[in-house]
Design a protein around this motif. Structure first.
Motif, mmCIF file in Angstrom:
data_model
loop_
_atom_site.group_PDB
_atom_site.id
_atom_site.type_symbol
_atom_site.label_atom_id
_atom_site.label_comp_id
_atom_site.label_asym_id
_atom_site.label_seq_id
_atom_site.Cartn_x
_atom_site.Cartn_y
_atom_site.Cartn_z
ATOM 1 N N LEU A 54 61.022 69.788 41.361
ATOM 2 C CA LEU A 54 60.799 68.931 42.520
ATOM 3 C C LEU A 54 60.609 67.472 42.112
ATOM 4 C CD1 LEU A 54 60.288 68.626 45.610
ATOM 5 C CD2 LEU A 54 57.866 69.033 45.114
ATOM 6 N N GLU A 64 64.186 66.822 48.151
ATOM 7 C CA GLU A 64 63.489 66.953 49.427
ATOM 8 C C GLU A 64 62.562 68.160 49.413
ATOM 9 O OE1 GLU A 64 64.690 67.887 54.011
ATOM 10 O OE2 GLU A 64 65.978 66.491 52.909
ATOM 11 N N LYS A 65 63.015 69.252 48.798
ATOM 12 C CA LYS A 65 62.208 70.460 48.674
ATOM 13 C C LYS A 65 62.419 71.033 47.274
ATOM 14 C CE LYS A 65 65.696 73.498 50.631
ATOM 15 N NZ LYS A 65 66.013 74.496 51.620
ATOM 16 N N THR A 92 53.693 71.682 48.184
ATOM 17 C CA THR A 92 55.056 72.116 48.491
ATOM 18 C C THR A 92 55.586 73.110 47.468
ATOM 19 O OG1 THR A 92 55.482 69.989 49.547
ATOM 20 C CG2 THR A 92 57.409 71.283 48.925
ATOM 21 N N TYR A 96 56.216 77.165 48.135
ATOM 22 C CA TYR A 96 57.555 77.720 47.946
ATOM 23 C C TYR A 96 57.541 78.842 46.909
ATOM 24 C CZ TYR A 96 62.582 77.867 46.923
ATOM 25 O OH TYR A 96 63.875 78.271 46.730
#
Length: 135
Positions: A54, A64-65, A92, A96
Motif C-alpha cells: 500500500l 488507493e487500496k 486499511t 483488508y
C-alpha cells in the motif's frame, strides 16, 4: 521523527498478554516480519507471510487500496490467527488482510501492531522510528 530504543520496544513485547490461543502468526510483509519474529519467541507458533502493498518505504500511500502481491499459499481454514503489522495508520491494510484471511476460512483473526490501533498493540501514539529500521 521520534525513536524508541530496541530495549524499550523489546520490554513492551514481553509485557503483552494475549487473551486467547492462536494457531499461527501471519505477518503483513514487509513491516510485520520483525514484530512477528519477536512475538514468535514468546508464542512459538508457525509464521506465514501475507504479501500486501500500500505504501512506499517513506510511508507515502502509493495505491488507493492495498494490493495482494501473492496468493495465500498456506492453510488458514479453521485456524485462529494473530495478524501482525508494524504500524497502523488508517487500518486499511489490516482490515483488508483480516478480510482475506476470514474469506480463506480462518476461524478467527486478531490483530497486533507495534504502533497503532489493533486488538493488541505496544503503542498507540504519534509515529516513531522503529529501532530495526536502517536509515
Amino acid at each position: 521523527m521520534n525513536a524508541k530504543s530496541f530495549e524499550e520496544v523489546r520490554k513492551q513485547f514481553e509485557s503483552v498478554i494475549f487473551q486467547e490461543k492462536f494457531d499461527m502468526i501471519v505477518a503483513v510483509a514487509n513491516g510485520g516480519i520483525i514484530p512477528a519474529a519477536m512475538l514468535n519467541q514468546h508464542l512459538n507458533l508457525e509464521i506465514q507471510l501475507l504479501k500486501l502493498h500500500l505504501r512506499d518505504a517513506s510511508q507515502k500511500q502509493i495505491f488507493e487500496k492495498p494490493q495482494l502481491l501473492e496468493e495465500i499459499r498456506f492453510e488458514v481454514k479453521d485456524k485462529s490467527i494473530l495478524l501482525v503489522e508494524d504500524r497502523v495508520k488508517t487500518g486499511t491494510t489490516l482490515t483488508y488482510a483480516k478480510h482475506l484471511l476470514m474469506q480463506a476460512g480462518a476461524k478467527s483473526v486478531k490483530t497486533f501492531a507495534v504502533n497503532g490501533n489493533a486488538d493488541y498493540c505496544l503503542y498507540n501514539e504519534a509515529c516513531f522510528m522503529f529501532p530495526w529500521i536502517m536509515k
